[in-house]
Enzyme design. Structure first.
Site, PDB file in Angstrom:
ATOM      1  N   HIS A  72       0.844  -1.198   0.000  1.00 51.75           N
ATOM      2  CA  HIS A  72       0.000   0.000   0.000  1.00 51.75           C
ATOM      3  C   HIS A  72       0.877   1.244   0.000  1.00 51.75           C
ATOM      4  CE1 HIS A  72      -3.376  -2.409   2.261  1.00 51.75           C
ATOM      5  NE2 HIS A  72      -3.065  -2.929   1.084  1.00 51.75           N
ATOM      6  N   TYR A 203      -7.597   3.705   9.976  1.00 55.45           N
ATOM      7  CA  TYR A 203      -7.561   3.871  11.436  1.00 55.45           C
ATOM      8  C   TYR A 203      -8.622   4.920  11.778  1.00 55.45           C
ATOM      9  CZ  TYR A 203      -2.901   1.613  11.591  1.00 55.45           C
ATOM     10  OH  TYR A 203      -1.843   0.739  11.497  1.00 55.45           O
ATOM     11  N   PRO A 295      -0.462  -2.255  19.627  1.00 60.12           N
ATOM     12  CA  PRO A 295      -0.398  -2.550  18.194  1.00 60.12           C
ATOM     13  C   PRO A 295      -0.752  -1.389  17.257  1.00 60.12           C
ATOM     14  CG  PRO A 295      -2.273  -3.654  19.200  1.00 60.12           C
ATOM     15  CD  PRO A 295      -1.491  -3.041  20.313  1.00 60.12           C
ATOM     16  N   LYS A 299       4.282  -1.885  15.162  1.00 59.17           N
ATOM     17  CA  LYS A 299       5.738  -1.879  15.300  1.00 59.17           C
ATOM     18  C   LYS A 299       6.339  -3.158  15.917  1.00 59.17           C
ATOM     19  CE  LYS A 299       6.816   2.050  13.624  1.00 59.17           C
ATOM     20  NZ  LYS A 299       6.424   1.586  12.289  1.00 59.17           N
TER      21      LYS A 299
END
Ligand code: RFL
Ligand code: PHB
Length: 394
Positions: A72, A203, A295, A299
């Site tokens: 992406h 998100y 999360p 990472k």
């Protein structure tokens, strides 16, 4: 049994370390408390940093990832009913967000290890570490959980056994310092059988709580919602999960979330954790054994890979020249990057979740932060740079 590097744990850290050491001609044995099918079937992370992808390719284990992964060029932050794209590719000079599930990385690394004749002893029990402050540290364990006690003597031990493993606990308490923050929320994660609802990760910050839309394949999608970490998964019916997902991901422009059968669901708590130092005598901690991130910044796996890259470099220098400086600075080298990833993960978590203890003022500040990060090129660039991963320090 004797080997040069005894590795505890066949997660991304342990498996990648064994593979990188093998490429340097350094022998290792991995012991793992779960079975091969358990480690290859556990659903966890999904996003790989550009540095992780590059390393997988350089190390010759990236072929399936390049074929089956999703690349992406951006992510979307959604709030106030509107989506805002962060053009990661453009803001980072051409880097991508790679979505390729952790258990696929595990499968690729296990296959590479076994193909090279490497040893992974699965399903061990009673693992303990000994003589860490001598030049011949030892690992004891039982095969198949209850067999005879066995011993591996080695030059070094890599503690890659995750947050709950015995390695970190083997460092004397007088030496170890732990830094921790436990968040008052958890994530309920589901896997669904459906086509993707969006081309990139979303998100979402919403009054009812955070939501994340991710992907796995053209047929399988991964979604998360913020829940109370103490919630029982049984209290989350499929209908209740869908109601929350629709509400939290909704936009004012008619975007629709595509539903499908839920094939897996579970709840995880969220914490930030770092231990100092990440080494003691001949023991080196890597990955979740030394640090945990929530999360939201994607990472954890990437930090595990970055640690073992630093460790492999130090061990390679030691075995070719006998010099120990690089190994001695392992902890300091890793922790500089770890703390920046901790900062970013905390930042993303704080910005995107609903904080029920926040005042109306603090809630307004959170929305201002989202508005700023999606409208200022400087702020978007900072987010993009951290999301694709800061340079590895080797
Ligand atoms: P792991 O993967 O926990 O592996 C440790 C291994 O050690 C074994 N073990 C033992 N072996 C022998 N003896 C013992 N006594 C042992 N005790 C334990 C365990 O069985 C296990 O196989 O640690 P490692 O290698 O450090 O890797 C860390 C990552 O797994 C973790 O940070 C990530 O999954 C975190 N994470 C994410 N990271 C990302 O980079 N990108 C993401 O998108 C992302 N999403 C996530 C995540 C973690 C999640 N959960 C479930 C916590 C999403 C979720 C939901
Ligand atoms: C995932 O796909 O599991 C995933 C994606 C992004 C995150 C965390 C998890 O920040």
């Amino acid at each position: 049994m004797h080997t040069q590097v005894g590795i505890i744990g066949a997660g991304p850290a342990g498996l990648m370390l064994a593979h990188l050491l093998h490429l340097q001609g350094i022998e290792s044995i991995i012991i793992e408390s779960r079975t091969r099918s358990q480690i290859e079937g556990t659903i966890r992370a999904g996003v790989l940093e550009q540095g992780t992808v590059d390393l997988m390719n350089e190390a010759g284990v990236g072929e399936r990832m390049m074929r089956e992964g999703h690349f992406h060029q951006g992510i979307e932050l959604r709030f106030n009913g509107k989506g805002h794209r962060i053009n990661i590719h453009e803001l980072t000079g051409g880097k991508n967000v790679t979505v390729y599930a952790q258990h696929e990385v595990i499968k690729d690394l296990v296959a590479a290890r076994l193909k090279a004749g490497g040893e992974i002893i699965f399903n061990v029990g009673d693992v303990s570490l000994h003589d860490l402050d001598t030049s011949v540290p030892k690992i004891r364990f039982r095969k198949d959980k209850s067999g005879e006690l066995q011993e591996i003597t080695c030059d070094f031990i890599a503690g890659c056994d995750g947050f709950h493993g015995p390695s970190r606990a083997s460092i004397p308490g007088s030496i170890l310092k732990e830094y921790q923050k436990v968040y008052p929320f958890g994530w309920l994660g589901i896997l669904i059988e459906a086509p993707p609802s969006a081309p990139e990760l979303i998100y979402a910050n919403h009054e009812r709580g955070f939501a994340l839309l991710s992907t796995r394949s053209p047929e399988i999608q991964r979604l998360y919602i913020q829940v109370d970490p103490g919630d029982d998964i049984a209290s989350w019916s499929d209908d209740r999960i869908w109601t929350e997902l629709h509400a939290r991901l909704e936009t004012n422009d008619g975007w629709k979330l595509i539903e499908g059968p839920i094939i897996q669901k579970g709840i995880i708590g969220m914490r930030s954790f770092v231990c100092h130092p990440m080494q003691y005598g001949r023991l080196f901690l890597a990955g979740d054994a030394a640090h945990i991130v929530p999360p939201t910044g994607a990472k954890g796996l990437n930090l595990a890979i970055a640690d073992v890259r630093v460790l492999e470099r130090g061990l390679a220098v030691f075995y070719t020249s006998g010099q120990t400086e690089q190994l001695e600075s392992y902890s300091a080298t890793c922790l500089r990057r770890v703390w920046k990833a901790e900062r970013f993960s905390w930042y993303m978590t704080s910005m995107l979740h609903r904080h029920y203890d926040h005042t109306a003022f603090e809630h307004r500040l959170q929305l201002a932060e989202l508005d700023y990060v999606t409208s200022s090129r400087a702020a978007s660039t900072s987010l993009a740079e951290n999301y694709v991963g800061l340079p590895m320090e080797w």
